[in-house]
Scaffold this motif. Structure first.
Motif, PDB file in Angstrom:
ATOM      1  N   ILE A  25       0.862  -1.203   0.000  1.00 26.24           N
ATOM      2  CA  ILE A  25       0.000   0.000   0.000  1.00 26.24           C
ATOM      3  C   ILE A  25       0.892   1.245   0.000  1.00 26.24           C
ATOM      4  CG2 ILE A  25      -1.693   1.331   1.366  1.00 26.24           C
ATOM      5  CD1 ILE A  25      -3.179  -1.100   0.753  1.00 26.24           C
ATOM      6  N   GLU A  26       1.887   1.248   0.860  1.00 23.75           N
ATOM      7  CA  GLU A  26       2.759   2.418   0.992  1.00 23.75           C
ATOM      8  C   GLU A  26       3.523   2.677  -0.307  1.00 23.75           C
ATOM      9  OE1 GLU A  26       5.282   2.370   4.450  1.00 23.75           O
ATOM     10  OE2 GLU A  26       5.272   4.565   4.416  1.00 23.75           O
ATOM     11  N   ARG A  27       4.104   1.621  -0.881  1.00 23.78           N
ATOM     12  CA  ARG A  27       4.838   1.779  -2.143  1.00 23.78           C
ATOM     13  C   ARG A  27       3.943   2.352  -3.243  1.00 23.78           C
ATOM     14  NH1 ARG A  27       6.798  -4.346  -2.516  1.00 23.78           N
ATOM     15  NH2 ARG A  27       8.445  -4.254  -0.990  1.00 23.78           N
ATOM     16  N   LEU A  28       2.761   1.771  -3.374  1.00 25.02           N
ATOM     17  CA  LEU A  28       1.920   2.131  -4.520  1.00 25.02           C
ATOM     18  C   LEU A  28       1.279   3.503  -4.360  1.00 25.02           C
ATOM     19  CD1 LEU A  28       0.469  -1.390  -5.323  1.00 25.02           C
ATOM     20  CD2 LEU A  28       2.204  -0.109  -6.584  1.00 25.02           C
ATOM     21  N   LEU A  29       0.920   3.875  -3.133  1.00 24.68           N
ATOM     22  CA  LEU A  29       0.395   5.229  -2.941  1.00 24.68           C
ATOM     23  C   LEU A  29       1.502   6.237  -3.230  1.00 24.68           C
ATOM     24  CD1 LEU A  29      -1.913   4.855   0.210  1.00 24.68           C
ATOM     25  CD2 LEU A  29      -2.523   4.757  -2.209  1.00 24.68           C
ATOM     26  N   GLY A  30       2.722   5.901  -2.812  1.00 26.20           N
ATOM     27  CA  GLY A  30       3.866   6.773  -3.098  1.00 26.20           C
ATOM     28  C   GLY A  30       4.127   6.899  -4.591  1.00 26.20           C
ATOM     29  N   ALA A  31       3.749   5.876  -5.346  1.00 22.70           N
ATOM     30  CA  ALA A  31       3.971   5.877  -6.805  1.00 22.70           C
ATOM     31  C   ALA A  31       2.828   6.549  -7.565  1.00 22.70           C
ATOM     32  CB  ALA A  31       4.145   4.443  -7.300  1.00 22.70           C
ATOM     33  N   GLY A  32       1.790   7.011  -6.837  1.00 23.96           N
ATOM     34  CA  GLY A  32       0.734   7.769  -7.516  1.00 23.96           C
ATOM     35  C   GLY A  32      -0.603   7.056  -7.652  1.00 23.96           C
ATOM     36  N   VAL A  33      -0.685   5.827  -7.136  1.00 24.93           N
ATOM     37  CA  VAL A  33      -1.964   5.106  -7.184  1.00 24.93           C
ATOM     38  C   VAL A  33      -2.956   5.785  -6.242  1.00 24.93           C
ATOM     39  CG1 VAL A  33      -3.021   2.922  -6.444  1.00 24.93           C
ATOM     40  CG2 VAL A  33      -0.944   2.901  -7.870  1.00 24.93           C
ATOM     41  N   ARG A  34      -4.222   5.910  -6.669  1.00 25.79           N
ATOM     42  CA  ARG A  34      -5.213   6.572  -5.816  1.00 25.79           C
ATOM     43  C   ARG A  34      -6.442   5.704  -5.527  1.00 25.79           C
ATOM     44  NH1 ARG A  34      -1.570   8.397  -4.366  1.00 25.79           N
ATOM     45  NH2 ARG A  34      -0.790  10.528  -4.341  1.00 25.79           N
ATOM     46  N   ILE A  52      -4.853  -3.139   8.967  1.00 24.08           N
ATOM     47  CA  ILE A  52      -5.973  -2.346   8.434  1.00 24.08           C
ATOM     48  C   ILE A  52      -5.879  -0.900   8.928  1.00 24.08           C
ATOM     49  CG2 ILE A  52      -8.497  -2.067   8.628  1.00 24.08           C
ATOM     50  CD1 ILE A  52      -8.676  -5.135   8.229  1.00 24.08           C
ATOM     51  N   VAL A  53      -5.578  -0.737  10.191  1.00 24.33           N
ATOM     52  CA  VAL A  53      -5.434   0.627  10.746  1.00 24.33           C
ATOM     53  C   VAL A  53      -4.311   1.367  10.019  1.00 24.33           C
ATOM     54  CG1 VAL A  53      -4.738   1.918  12.808  1.00 24.33           C
ATOM     55  CG2 VAL A  53      -6.392   0.044  13.008  1.00 24.33           C
ATOM     56  N   ALA A  54      -3.172   0.689   9.827  1.00 29.74           N
ATOM     57  CA  ALA A  54      -2.020   1.336   9.171  1.00 29.74           C
ATOM     58  C   ALA A  54      -2.348   1.688   7.722  1.00 29.74           C
ATOM     59  CB  ALA A  54      -0.809   0.408   9.231  1.00 29.74           C
ATOM     60  N   ALA A  55      -3.047   0.792   7.034  1.00 28.15           N
ATOM     61  CA  ALA A  55      -3.390   1.046   5.621  1.00 28.15           C
ATOM     62  C   ALA A  55      -4.354   2.227   5.515  1.00 28.15           C
ATOM     63  CB  ALA A  55      -3.997  -0.214   5.010  1.00 28.15           C
TER      64      ALA A  55
END
Ligand SMILES: Cc1ncc(COP(=O)(O)OP(=O)(O)O)c(N)n1
Ligand code: TZP
Ligand code: MG
Length: 211
Positions: A25-34, A52-55
């Motif tokens: 989740i962290e990698r892909l949000l950082g790469a621009g996924v929304r 789940i809380v962290a995501a």
């Protein structure tokens, strides 16, 4: 076609990676996924709650749409953007509780009958799959293929839709031609030799979704 009874999602959810860890989740949000889904299978609620809380926290930081697969109680408890459920999940989940809590709902469908059943719940989006053969999940039915996908999208009119199952980068243009608003992928990203390059390419082709 009825309108969703659940809170709405954009007509085009765009690229929609389905992943099994907070790291992804962290990698892909950082790469621009929304638009993204956390799909952890067959664990006790207690064992997934922290993830789940962290995501959810990450999705809020990035102003992204995070769907929690299966764990609808935890999604409500921690106020996720949405929940994704399959046909069997619908038998046991409390859809009213999900809607009353203001969460979006995505439902899986594999054929006309399942589509009719899903539409009765008036979810936020309808997922259609599996489009092509997939090694990621054991499927009891045959792939529906592009022609069937296109027919379903036509029937659904402007209802928000997502295609899933065996969608490689090469297949994305033909999937988009059906008019589908979201393209959900697992292995096209997580099994790519270079996940970052694959994500950039997929975002260029599909987009990150409407605001
Ligand atoms: C976007 C999207 N589409 C379909 C599925 C599959 O959901 P389901 O049928 O409940 O199967 P599991 O993912 O729970 O094994 C999905 N997760 N996301
Ligand atoms: C979770 C799920 N539901 C239907 S197909 C599928 C897996 C899709 O994975 P891939 O994109 O690797 O084929
Ligand atoms: Mg499920």
């Amino acid at each position: 076609m009825n309108k969703p009874a659940f809170p709405t999602v954009p007509q085009r959810l765009g690229l929609y990676p389905v992943v099994d860890s907070v790291e992804w989740i962290e990698r892909l949000l950082g790469a621009g996924v929304r638009t993204i889904q956390l799909r952890i299978k067959d664990k006790h609620d207690d064992d997934v709650e922290g993830d789940i809380v962290a995501a959810i926290k990450l999705s809020q930081q990035y102003q992204a749409r995070l769907f929690i697969n299966d764990y609808w109680r935890l999604a409500i408890k921690h106020r996720a953007y949405g929940v994704h459920l399959g046909q069997e999940d619908m038998d046991v989940a409390n859809l009213d509780a999900i809607r009353d809590a203001g969460l979006r709902l995505g439902l899986s469908t594999h054929d006309n009958m399942e589509m009719d059943r899903a539409l009765m719940a008036r979810p936020s989006y309808i997922a259609l799959g599996h489009v092509f053969p997939t090694n990621t999940k054991q499927m009891p039915s045959a792939p529906q293929g592009l022609a069937q996908l296109a027919a379903h999208i036509k029937t659904l009119g402007d209802y928000p839709t997502v295609a899933i199952g065996g969608i490689s980068i090469e297949r994305v243009p033909s999937v988009l031609k059906t008019g589908v608003g979201g393209v959900a992928v697992v292995s096209a990203i997580t099994q790519a030799a270079d996940w970052r390059a694959a994500t950039v390419q997929l975002l260029e082709l599909v987009g990150a979704g409407d605001e």
